[in-house]
Design an enzyme around this catalytic site. Structure first.
Site, PDB file in Angstrom:
ATOM      1  N   CYS A   1      -2.044  -2.754   7.213  1.00  0.00           N
ATOM      2  CA  CYS A   1      -1.429  -2.607   8.541  1.00  0.00           C
ATOM      3  C   CYS A   1      -1.711  -1.207   9.086  1.00  0.00           C
ATOM      4  O   CYS A   1      -2.142  -0.298   8.350  1.00  0.00           O
ATOM      5  CB  CYS A   1       0.076  -2.876   8.476  1.00  0.00           C
ATOM      6  SG  CYS A   1       1.032  -1.511   7.810  1.00  0.00           S
TER       7      CYS A   1
ATOM      8  N   CYS B   1      -0.043   1.744   7.273  1.00  0.00           N
ATOM      9  CA  CYS B   1      -0.635   2.054   5.963  1.00  0.00           C
ATOM     10  C   CYS B   1      -1.999   2.725   6.124  1.00  0.00           C
ATOM     11  O   CYS B   1      -2.373   3.572   5.310  1.00  0.00           O
ATOM     12  CB  CYS B   1      -0.737   0.799   5.114  1.00  0.00           C
ATOM     13  SG  CYS B   1       0.893   0.230   4.573  1.00  0.00           S
TER      14      CYS B   1
ATOM     15  N   GLU C   1       0.832  -1.207   0.000  1.00  0.00           N
ATOM     16  CA  GLU C   1       0.000   0.000   0.000  1.00  0.00           C
ATOM     17  C   GLU C   1       0.864   1.253   0.000  1.00  0.00           C
ATOM     18  O   GLU C   1       0.570   2.232  -0.693  1.00  0.00           O
ATOM     19  CB  GLU C   1      -0.909   0.031   1.244  1.00  0.00           C
ATOM     20  CG  GLU C   1      -1.829  -1.162   1.389  1.00  0.00           C
ATOM     21  CD  GLU C   1      -1.203  -2.264   2.238  1.00  0.00           C
ATOM     22  OE1 GLU C   1      -0.025  -2.612   1.994  1.00  0.00           O
ATOM     23  OE2 GLU C   1      -1.895  -2.777   3.118  1.00  0.00           O
TER      24      GLU C   1
HETATM   25  N1  THU Z   1       2.639  -6.225   4.157  1.00  0.00           N
HETATM   26  C1  THU Z   1       2.085  -5.378   3.216  1.00  0.00           C
HETATM   27  O1  THU Z   1       2.597  -5.276   2.099  1.00  0.00           O
HETATM   28  N2  THU Z   1       0.994  -4.668   3.563  1.00  0.00           N
HETATM   29  C2  THU Z   1       0.381  -4.693   4.795  1.00  0.00           C
HETATM   30  O2  THU Z   1      -0.555  -3.950   5.048  1.00  0.00           O
HETATM   31  C3  THU Z   1       0.860  -5.625   5.809  1.00  0.00           C
HETATM   32  C4  THU Z   1       2.086  -6.402   5.481  1.00  0.00           C
HETATM   33  C5  THU Z   1       3.833  -6.978   3.801  1.00  0.00           C
HETATM   34  C6  THU Z   1       5.068  -6.558   4.545  1.00  0.00           C
HETATM   35  C7  THU Z   1       5.896  -7.816   4.501  1.00  0.00           C
HETATM   36  O3  THU Z   1       6.654  -7.798   3.303  1.00  0.00           O
HETATM   37  C8  THU Z   1       4.881  -8.942   4.429  1.00  0.00           C
HETATM   38  O4  THU Z   1       3.644  -8.347   4.085  1.00  0.00           O
HETATM   39  C9  THU Z   1       4.727  -9.708   5.727  1.00  0.00           C
HETATM   40  O5  THU Z   1       4.465  -8.862   6.781  1.00  0.00           O
END
Ligand code: THU
Length: 128
Positions: free
Chosen positions: A86, A89, A55
């Site tokens: 998360c 984000c 994101e």
């Molecule tokens: N991750 C995302 O790309 N977006 C999120 O909102 C949560 C987590 C990714 C970060 C990391 O590369 C993987 O997911 C595991 O946490």
């Protein structure tokens, strides 16, 4: 663009994920108020804290191209559960579009949709 098409764009971006450490590829696609779509994928690093979420990558692409008004964002992973953004984000999206619609998809393509206030009810928004 339909929800499904936007999720399809996020899925294409997920294929470009660099996630050798978590092995959890994520893709995101942001639709802006003028119809432009920007995508992102998670980009990991051996210094794990340097990792960028999908994101955040999509927001960076949109904002650096001059687009700050987001209508929808689709997020997808190959997970059994819906891929929710998360906390970091959520706050990042709030900066530009506090009421953006968020489509959270899972590996089988099913998705749920909420607006950002459902995810971030008490955002930090003052800087006085
Ligand atoms: N991750 C995302 O790309 N977006 C999120 O909102 C949560 C987590 C990714 C970060 C990391 O590369 C993987 O997911 C595991 O946490």
């Amino acid at each position: 663009m339909t929800d499904r098409e936007l999720i399809g764009k996020a899925a294409e971006a997920m294929e470009r994920s660099y996630s050798p450490y978590s092995r959890f590829p994520v893709g995101a696609a942001i639709e802006c108020d003028d119809g432009a779509v920007f995508t992102g994928c998670n980009i990991e690093n051996s210094a794990l804290g340097v990792t960028m979420c999908a994101e955040a990558c999509a927001v960076a692409c949109a904002v650096s191209a001059g687009n700050r008004k987001f209508v929808r964002i689709a997020i997808i992973a190959r997970s059994g559960d819906y891929c929710y953004p998360c906390g970091s984000c959520r706050q990042m999206l709030h900066e530009f579009s506090p009421d953006v619609e968020i489509l959270c998809a899972r590996g089988d393509g099913r998705y749920v949709s909420y607006r950002l206030p459902a995810f971030l009810p008490m955002p930090f928004a003052s800087f006085n």
